[in-house]
Design a protein around this motif. Structure first.
Motif, mmCIF file in Angstrom:
data_model
loop_
_atom_site.group_PDB
_atom_site.id
_atom_site.type_symbol
_atom_site.label_atom_id
_atom_site.label_comp_id
_atom_site.label_asym_id
_atom_site.label_seq_id
_atom_site.Cartn_x
_atom_site.Cartn_y
_atom_site.Cartn_z
ATOM 1 N N SER A 156 -3.753 -14.732 -13.229
ATOM 2 C CA SER A 156 -3.593 -16.057 -12.627
ATOM 3 C C SER A 156 -2.289 -16.677 -13.088
ATOM 4 N N GLY A 157 -1.563 -17.252 -12.140
ATOM 5 C CA GLY A 157 -0.273 -17.859 -12.453
ATOM 6 C C GLY A 157 0.878 -16.993 -11.982
ATOM 7 N N SER A 158 0.692 -15.670 -12.050
ATOM 8 C CA SER A 158 1.759 -14.762 -11.613
ATOM 9 C C SER A 158 1.397 -14.050 -10.315
ATOM 10 N N ARG A 159 0.119 -14.129 -9.915
ATOM 11 C CA ARG A 159 -0.306 -13.400 -8.720
ATOM 12 C C ARG A 159 0.356 -13.923 -7.454
ATOM 13 N N HIS A 160 0.252 -15.225 -7.217
ATOM 14 C CA HIS A 160 0.722 -15.789 -5.951
ATOM 15 C C HIS A 160 2.228 -15.620 -5.748
ATOM 16 N N PRO A 161 3.058 -15.986 -6.724
ATOM 17 C CA PRO A 161 4.500 -15.816 -6.492
ATOM 18 C C PRO A 161 4.914 -14.364 -6.303
ATOM 19 N N GLN A 162 4.257 -13.438 -7.016
ATOM 20 C CA GLN A 162 4.621 -12.035 -6.857
ATOM 21 C C GLN A 162 4.198 -11.506 -5.493
ATOM 22 N N LEU A 163 3.032 -11.901 -5.034
ATOM 23 C CA LEU A 163 2.576 -11.487 -3.704
ATOM 24 C C LEU A 163 3.503 -12.029 -2.620
ATOM 25 N N LEU A 164 3.967 -13.272 -2.808
ATOM 26 C CA LEU A 164 4.921 -13.842 -1.854
ATOM 27 C C LEU A 164 6.211 -13.034 -1.821
ATOM 28 N N GLN A 165 6.712 -12.650 -2.979
ATOM 29 C CA GLN A 165 7.958 -11.880 -3.035
ATOM 30 C C GLN A 165 7.787 -10.517 -2.369
ATOM 31 N N TRP A 166 6.677 -9.866 -2.633
ATOM 32 C CA TRP A 166 6.432 -8.573 -1.994
ATOM 33 C C TRP A 166 6.345 -8.722 -0.482
ATOM 34 N N ALA A 167 5.639 -9.752 -0.038
ATOM 35 C CA ALA A 167 5.513 -9.993 1.408
ATOM 36 C C ALA A 167 6.882 -10.210 2.031
ATOM 37 N N ALA A 168 7.728 -10.982 1.356
ATOM 38 C CA ALA A 168 9.067 -11.268 1.876
ATOM 39 C C ALA A 168 9.904 -10.007 1.979
ATOM 40 N N LYS A 169 9.811 -9.124 0.976
ATOM 41 C CA LYS A 169 10.567 -7.877 1.019
ATOM 42 C C LYS A 169 10.114 -6.999 2.176
ATOM 43 N N MET A 170 8.799 -6.979 2.414
ATOM 44 C CA MET A 170 8.291 -6.176 3.526
ATOM 45 C C MET A 170 8.731 -6.754 4.867
ATOM 46 N N ARG A 171 8.731 -8.080 4.961
ATOM 47 C CA ARG A 171 9.180 -8.711 6.207
ATOM 48 C C ARG A 171 10.661 -8.473 6.419
ATOM 49 N N GLN A 172 11.415 -8.511 5.336
ATOM 50 C CA GLN A 172 12.856 -8.244 5.414
ATOM 51 C C GLN A 172 13.118 -6.839 5.961
ATOM 52 N N ALA A 173 12.201 -5.922 5.646
ATOM 53 C CA ALA A 173 12.333 -4.546 6.137
ATOM 54 C C ALA A 173 11.862 -4.405 7.577
ATOM 55 N N GLY A 174 11.390 -5.534 8.177
ATOM 56 C CA GLY A 174 11.011 -5.515 9.577
ATOM 57 C C GLY A 174 9.541 -5.279 9.850
ATOM 58 N N LEU A 175 8.699 -5.351 8.809
ATOM 59 C CA LEU A 175 7.279 -5.083 8.990
ATOM 60 C C LEU A 175 6.555 -6.286 9.583
ATOM 61 N N SER A 176 5.501 -6.001 10.347
ATOM 62 C CA SER A 176 4.733 -7.048 11.019
ATOM 63 C C SER A 176 3.748 -7.709 10.059
ATOM 64 N N SER A 177 3.105 -8.784 10.529
ATOM 65 C CA SER A 177 2.092 -9.463 9.718
ATOM 66 C C SER A 177 0.958 -8.518 9.343
ATOM 67 N N ASP A 178 0.508 -7.699 10.306
ATOM 68 C CA ASP A 178 -0.574 -6.749 10.023
ATOM 69 C C ASP A 178 -0.171 -5.746 8.953
ATOM 70 N N ALA A 179 1.048 -5.244 9.052
ATOM 71 C CA ALA A 179 1.520 -4.265 8.082
ATOM 72 C C ALA A 179 1.680 -4.901 6.705
ATOM 73 N N ILE A 180 2.196 -6.118 6.674
ATOM 74 C CA ILE A 180 2.339 -6.845 5.405
ATOM 75 C C ILE A 180 0.968 -7.073 4.784
ATOM 76 N N LEU A 181 0.005 -7.471 5.616
ATOM 77 C CA LEU A 181 -1.346 -7.720 5.125
ATOM 78 C C LEU A 181 -1.953 -6.463 4.515
ATOM 79 N N ALA A 182 -1.750 -5.319 5.169
ATOM 80 C CA ALA A 182 -2.290 -4.063 4.639
ATOM 81 C C ALA A 182 -1.734 -3.771 3.250
ATOM 82 N N GLY A 183 -0.420 -3.950 3.101
ATOM 83 C CA GLY A 183 0.203 -3.711 1.798
ATOM 84 C C GLY A 183 -0.269 -4.677 0.735
ATOM 85 N N LEU A 184 -0.350 -5.958 1.080
ATOM 86 C CA LEU A 184 -0.778 -6.971 0.117
ATOM 87 C C LEU A 184 -2.219 -6.759 -0.316
#
Length: 285
Positions: A220-248
């Protein structure tokens, strides 16, 4: 709201475990409009479908002694079964309120369906179709009334890193999940469904091979910001919401202690997935 006989949910959970399904307990609908779920949240958005244990699906087991302990504490607990390679099944979730029955009928009219299939009728009037896991990794999808999964409106997959509510469990409607067709062996998924999955497999594989970082579990405390960063990197690579969700979902289940509520993971994936790829990383800084 009707209660199930004491011990019968425990017996059902053990029966499922003996079939090879790792199970864990879920909260239960109460029938109380003020507090509709046993979690006692007045605004629970996932009534009777979210974990009672701290680690959720990571706590899932086929150990009958542990299962008996859980249902001794919570005799009315709904049952979750883990999907994916660990249990050998992929589940096609047909949600009628989001148009799933019409979508599935259109696909069957076009492609046909297999004659033999294992089906659970859900408390909402929908269906869970159980198919043999074909190997590899198949992620979950999360559609809505306004945004379809790649399968179409009202159709979602529960695969690796996912779970479904099991037969015997109580829906907030007051109806129970029950087997409509229960075969001793899981049927192969229809060719058209496998083809739809395969077309998106490159993207899904990309999600799971993107370096999401290595290291200690996230608390707790580090989960949310890290998940946001991972999601952003995946989106930057062109992945869709569904694909980002699967990874997260995979990272949430395996790295976060305790895992965040799935509704929060969906919000992150949808928010980041709705941004232009070039703006995703900047949005979380």
């Amino acid at each position: 709201m009707a209660q199930v006989e004491t011990g019968s949910l425990e017996a059902q959970a053990i029966k499922l475990a003996r079939r090879g399904f790792p199970v864990f307990p879920l909260h239960t609908p109460t029938g109380d409009k003020a507090k509709p779920c046993s979690c006692n949240k007045t605004d629970c958005s996932n009534v009777g479908k979210h974990p009672r244990t701290v680690k959720g699906l990571l706590d899932a087991t086929t150990d009958e002694i542990q299962i008996a302990k859980w249902w001794a504490m919570w005799p009315q607990a709904n049952i979750a079964i883990v999907t994916g390679a660990v249990s050998g099944v992929i589940v096609l979730d047909v949600d009628p309120k989001n148009g799933g029955i019409d979508t599935l009928k259109g696909l069957i009219d076009k492609h046909g369906f297999v004659n033999e299939r294992s089906v659970v009728k859900t408390g909402s009037g929908g269906f869970h179709y159980f198919f043999k896991h074909p190997g590899g990794r198949i992620g979950n999808t999360q559609g809505s009334k306004t945004k379809a999964s790649y399968l179409g409106f009202g159709l979602d997959l529960r695969g690796d890193g996912g779970y479904v509510v099991a037969s015997g469990s109580l829906h907030e409607s007051g109806k129970r999940y029950e087997w409509s067709i229960d075969l001793p062996q899981w049927p192969e998924m229809p060719a058209w469904l496998r083809s739809m999955i395969d077309k998106h497999q490159t993207q899904a594989t990309t999600v799971l091979t993107v370096s999401l970082g290595a290291g200690e579990p996230l608390e707790s405390g580090s989960r949310h910001p890290q998940l946001l960063q991972w999601a952003a990197k995946m989106r930057q690579a062109g992945l869709s919401s569904d694909a980002i969700l699967a990874g997260l979902r995979v990272e949430n289940a395996t790295r976060c202690v305790p895992p965040k509520d799935d509704a929060e993971i969906i919000k992150i994936a949808n928010w980041i997935g709705g941004k232009p790829p070039g703006e995703a990383v900047e949005a979380v800084q």
